[in-house]
Structure formats: C-alpha cells, structure tokens
Design a protein around this motif. Structure first.
Motif, PDB file in Angstrom:
ATOM      1  N   LEU A  88       0.826  -1.206   0.000  1.00 24.98           N
ATOM      2  CA  LEU A  88       0.000   0.000   0.000  1.00 24.98           C
ATOM      3  C   LEU A  88       0.861   1.256   0.000  1.00 24.98           C
ATOM      4  O   LEU A  88       1.755   1.406   0.837  1.00 24.98           O
ATOM      5  CB  LEU A  88      -0.915   0.001   1.228  1.00 24.98           C
ATOM      6  CG  LEU A  88      -1.732  -1.283   1.469  1.00 24.98           C
ATOM      7  CD1 LEU A  88      -2.475  -1.180   2.784  1.00 24.98           C
ATOM      8  CD2 LEU A  88      -2.682  -1.533   0.311  1.00 24.98           C
ATOM      9  N   ILE A  89       0.577   2.144  -0.942  1.00 25.74           N
ATOM     10  CA  ILE A  89       1.238   3.453  -0.994  1.00 25.74           C
ATOM     11  C   ILE A  89       0.135   4.504  -1.132  1.00 25.74           C
ATOM     12  O   ILE A  89      -0.494   4.632  -2.193  1.00 25.74           O
ATOM     13  CB  ILE A  89       2.221   3.546  -2.176  1.00 25.74           C
ATOM     14  CG1 ILE A  89       3.336   2.503  -2.032  1.00 25.74           C
ATOM     15  CG2 ILE A  89       2.804   4.961  -2.279  1.00 25.74           C
ATOM     16  CD1 ILE A  89       4.301   2.479  -3.205  1.00 25.74           C
ATOM     17  N   PHE A 112      -0.969   7.118  -5.976  1.00 29.90           N
ATOM     18  CA  PHE A 112      -1.591   6.130  -5.101  1.00 29.90           C
ATOM     19  C   PHE A 112      -1.473   4.743  -5.741  1.00 29.90           C
ATOM     20  O   PHE A 112      -1.699   4.567  -6.941  1.00 29.90           O
ATOM     21  CB  PHE A 112      -3.071   6.469  -4.883  1.00 29.90           C
ATOM     22  CG  PHE A 112      -3.860   5.396  -4.197  1.00 29.90           C
ATOM     23  CD1 PHE A 112      -3.814   5.245  -2.824  1.00 29.90           C
ATOM     24  CD2 PHE A 112      -4.666   4.509  -4.938  1.00 29.90           C
ATOM     25  CE1 PHE A 112      -4.554   4.246  -2.186  1.00 29.90           C
ATOM     26  CE2 PHE A 112      -5.392   3.522  -4.308  1.00 29.90           C
ATOM     27  CZ  PHE A 112      -5.335   3.385  -2.931  1.00 29.90           C
ATOM     28  N   TYR A 113      -1.092   3.756  -4.904  1.00 27.15           N
ATOM     29  CA  TYR A 113      -0.931   2.395  -5.425  1.00 27.15           C
ATOM     30  C   TYR A 113      -1.289   1.409  -4.315  1.00 27.15           C
ATOM     31  O   TYR A 113      -0.779   1.508  -3.187  1.00 27.15           O
ATOM     32  CB  TYR A 113       0.515   2.171  -5.870  1.00 27.15           C
ATOM     33  CG  TYR A 113       0.839   0.764  -6.331  1.00 27.15           C
ATOM     34  CD1 TYR A 113       0.577   0.369  -7.643  1.00 27.15           C
ATOM     35  CD2 TYR A 113       1.403  -0.162  -5.458  1.00 27.15           C
ATOM     36  CE1 TYR A 113       0.888  -0.915  -8.077  1.00 27.15           C
ATOM     37  CE2 TYR A 113       1.713  -1.441  -5.879  1.00 27.15           C
ATOM     38  CZ  TYR A 113       1.453  -1.817  -7.192  1.00 27.15           C
ATOM     39  OH  TYR A 113       1.761  -3.081  -7.616  1.00 27.15           O
ATOM     40  N   ALA A 114      -2.186   0.495  -4.611  1.00 22.41           N
ATOM     41  CA  ALA A 114      -2.553  -0.561  -3.656  1.00 22.41           C
ATOM     42  C   ALA A 114      -2.605  -1.876  -4.421  1.00 22.41           C
ATOM     43  O   ALA A 114      -3.281  -1.966  -5.450  1.00 22.41           O
ATOM     44  CB  ALA A 114      -3.903  -0.268  -3.000  1.00 22.41           C
ATOM     45  N   PRO A 138      -6.355   8.071   1.046  1.00 26.99           N
ATOM     46  CA  PRO A 138      -6.263   7.059   2.115  1.00 26.99           C
ATOM     47  C   PRO A 138      -6.932   5.777   1.642  1.00 26.99           C
ATOM     48  O   PRO A 138      -7.708   5.768   0.684  1.00 26.99           O
ATOM     49  CB  PRO A 138      -7.040   7.707   3.265  1.00 26.99           C
ATOM     50  CG  PRO A 138      -8.045   8.572   2.588  1.00 26.99           C
ATOM     51  CD  PRO A 138      -7.375   9.108   1.343  1.00 26.99           C
ATOM     52  N   ILE A 139      -6.640   4.705   2.335  1.00 30.26           N
ATOM     53  CA  ILE A 139      -7.283   3.436   2.018  1.00 30.26           C
ATOM     54  C   ILE A 139      -7.825   2.828   3.302  1.00 30.26           C
ATOM     55  O   ILE A 139      -7.136   2.782   4.337  1.00 30.26           O
ATOM     56  CB  ILE A 139      -6.293   2.472   1.318  1.00 30.26           C
ATOM     57  CG1 ILE A 139      -6.998   1.167   0.934  1.00 30.26           C
ATOM     58  CG2 ILE A 139      -5.070   2.194   2.164  1.00 30.26           C
ATOM     59  CD1 ILE A 139      -6.190   0.297  -0.002  1.00 30.26           C
ATOM     60  N   GLU A 140      -9.083   2.409   3.266  1.00 36.61           N
ATOM     61  CA  GLU A 140      -9.767   1.892   4.442  1.00 36.61           C
ATOM     62  C   GLU A 140      -9.557   0.374   4.570  1.00 36.61           C
ATOM     63  O   GLU A 140      -9.369  -0.321   3.566  1.00 36.61           O
ATOM     64  CB  GLU A 140     -11.261   2.195   4.361  1.00 36.61           C
ATOM     65  CG  GLU A 140     -11.589   3.676   4.231  1.00 36.61           C
ATOM     66  CD  GLU A 140     -11.139   4.474   5.445  1.00 36.61           C
ATOM     67  OE1 GLU A 140     -11.099   3.877   6.556  1.00 36.61           O
ATOM     68  OE2 GLU A 140     -10.816   5.655   5.292  1.00 36.61           O
TER      69      GLU A 140
END
Length: 363
Positions: A88-89, A112-114, A138-140
């Motif tokens: 996750l970035i 953003f990279y996930a 953001p990532i939840e």
C-alpha cells in the motif's frame, strides 16, 4: 547464501508463471470485469491484473490504461510480489519506497498504489491485482479486504484454467493410449489371420484370409500415423506419404504419392486415411502395376485420387451400387463422414482405373 536462496525462489516463481500459461493470452471478459469492479470500489481510474515475468510486467487486464506491459525494473508490482501482504502506498511522493520510481517522478505521475499478490496454492506470487490513481488518497481496512477477495477470485479463475488444461491433457493422453491399444490389437488380429491363411495352403479361403490380414494391418497403420503427428491441423500430403509408405510394404506394391500442400483439420485426417487405405487396398487386389495417390486442391474443394494400372473397371460400374464389395461400401460410408462424393472411371492416358473423392476444404 541468501543470494542463492533468493535466486532459486525466483526461478521457482517463474516456473509457476510458466505452469499457468497465462502470459500473452488473449483478453478475457472475466478478468476485465474484476478490474472494472476494483476501479469502481476504490473510485480510481486504473486497475490492473499483472503477471510479473523475468524481464517484464505483463497485464492480463488493464482497466483505464492503454498499455499491455511495461519493463519489470520500474514496476511497483515487482516489489509487491516480494511479500505476502498487501502493498500500500497512499502518497507516493512521501513514501520512501517509491520516491525514485520513474512512474512517480516521471510524466505518468503515479501517487496512489494498492496491490494484493496473486498467490498460488504452493506459495508463489505470479503478479498482483492493483489499483492506481494520480492523486494521493487514504485506504480503508474494508477496501483492503475487498481487494484481497477480488485477488482470490482472480486466482480462482487461473486455477480453473489450469485444471481445464490438465483435464484436456489427460483426456488426450488417454485417447492416445486407447488408440495405441486398438492399433496393437489390430496388428495382433492381422497376424492371426495371416497364420490361419498359411495353414489353409493355397485355396480360395486362404487368399481371402490373407487379404483380410492385409486390410486389418493397413487400418492399424492409419491409426499409427494419425497419432504420430496429431495436431489441430495436419499436412495431408505428408500424412499420405507416411501412410502409403507402410501400405506399400504391407501390400508389396509400389505406391506413389504426390499433390498439393494443404493443411486439413486433424478431425478429418483419420477418415481420409481410412478412405486411402481402402482405395489402395482395393487397387492392390483388383488392379495391377503401380498405384498412384494424388491430392489436389481447387477452389473450395479437395480431391483425393487413387489410380492403378490394371485392366480397368467393369462396364457400368457404380461405386454407390448396393452390389459393390465390402471395401467399396466402407469407402462410401467414410466419404459421407467428410461430406464428400466418390466417382470412378478410367485412368487418364492409359489403362487402369481411378477413384476420385471430392470433399470441401475447411473454412
């Protein structure tokens, strides 16, 4: 020591990539739906199913990105497959893992990279399911779980494809084994018929038994040559040359094959071989001299021609007549299987008979 271990792990991973036979495969709607769903779930423009090869990252599905692959070196996916957890970035400009990455520092502007690794049952990471944006975000936790579930669905699809290929391979192997046993059984029956004909001396029954032995042996050769080079398509002339070479030995006659190069479906070649076997066997029985086998292509039609140098056909001979012998009835049945027709007539330019089988070329 650690370098050797890392090298061997990568070799095993690449072997797993090859095992799934996914690289450079055509687009697949099932995978495209997964990337579209991932992009919607994260409200990002780009989602990718990537497979990390030795020197490139190939995209099985690339939603929102008109690129099929990139070099392995700048790809974040190459880093994501090194671990077993999501990579996750949230803001690539602030993350030390991505500051120098060309996709971040260059014109592409990745922020953003996930990614979740695509992991096989035996623990090899083939690639990733990833989502990308050019804005930080953001990532939840629930989004991460959704991405992991979608990655599992990707692996389910890959495993299904692998299982299907294994099943087809086993079915083909079983078919070859069955046909090999059939061929051996035919050769055994041919040998028994020959032995029985010799025990009867020189009478009419012995002659018929020997002819039956030759016919059974010839059918066995049709099976042998069919599976020796079975493929989606087969060169008909090459197949006929191999087959007729054996028939010449069995029948003790000169058989010459020539014609046009044409690839025909493997599903048809066995019928063509059986027709040729019957026509050549009949020519050896009823004709004389050299037997000529030709294969010609004209427009949308293929022609198989078998000629001998004997005394020719009886007046009014009709290959479709119910009064013809067993061999001719077998031929007409096989010709129907390839949607063809059969005609008989005198050999052009000399004595003898010719049989011509016409059938449509494959679309």
């Amino acid at each position: 020591m650690s370098g050797t271990s890392s090298s061997s792990r990568e070799a095993a991973r690449i072997a797993a990539v090859r095992r799934y036979d996914i690289l450079d495969s055509p687009p697949d709607g099932a995978f495209d739906r997964i990337t579209a769903l991932a992009a919607r779930r994260f409200a990002v423009p780009i989602a990718i199913i990537s497979i990390v090869d030795a020197d490139r990252i190939w995209f099985k599905s690339h939603h929102g990105l008109p690129v099929h692959q990139i070099d392995r070196e700048p790809g974040l996916c190459a880093s994501a497959i090194l671990g077993d957890t999501p990579y996750l970035i949230e803001d690539a400009r602030k993350d030390p893992r991505s500051l120098a990455n060309p996709l971040v520092a260059g014109d592409f502007g990745l922020r953003f990279y996930a990614a979740v690794p695509l992991t096989t049952d035996d623990g090899h990471n083939l690639g990733t399911l990833c989502v990308i944006d050019k804005e930080p975000r953001p990532i939840e936790p629930d989004q991460i779980e959704d991405l992991k579930d979608l990655a599992s669905i990707v692996m389910d699809q890959l495993e299904l494809g692998l299982s299907a290929r294994h099943a087809v391979g086993k079915a083909n192997l079983m078919a070859k084994e069955i046909d090999h046993r059939v061929m051996n059984s035919l050769q055994f029956v041919s040998g028994l018929l020959s032995m029985q004909s010799r025990s009867l001396g020189e009478g009419r029954a012995a002659v018929h038994l020997e002819l039956a032995a030759q016919r059974v042996a010839a059918v066995a050769q049709v099976h042998r040559h069919f599976y020796a080079g079975a493929a989606v398509e087969v060169s008909c002339v090459d197949y006929l040359r191999r087959l007729c070479g054996d028939l010449a030995s069995i029948l003790d006659r000169e058989v010459v094959v020539e014609g046009d190069e044409e690839m025909v479906p493997a599903a048809s070649i066995q019928s063509i071989g059986l027709i040729t076997n019957e026509l050549v066997t009949n020519a050896a029985k009823h004709g004389a001299g050299r037997i000529e086998v030709g294969f010609r292509v004209s427009g949308n039609t293929n022609r198989l021609i078998v000629c001998d140098e004997g005394c020719g056909l009886p007046s009014g001979f009709d290959p479709l007549s119910a009064n013809t012998g067993l061999g001719m009835r077998v031929i007409t049945t096989l010709v129907k299987q390839i949607k063809g027709t059969v005609e008989a007539g005198p050999r052009a330019g000399g004595i003898g008979a010719c049989f011509t089988v016409q059938f449509p070329r494959a679309a």
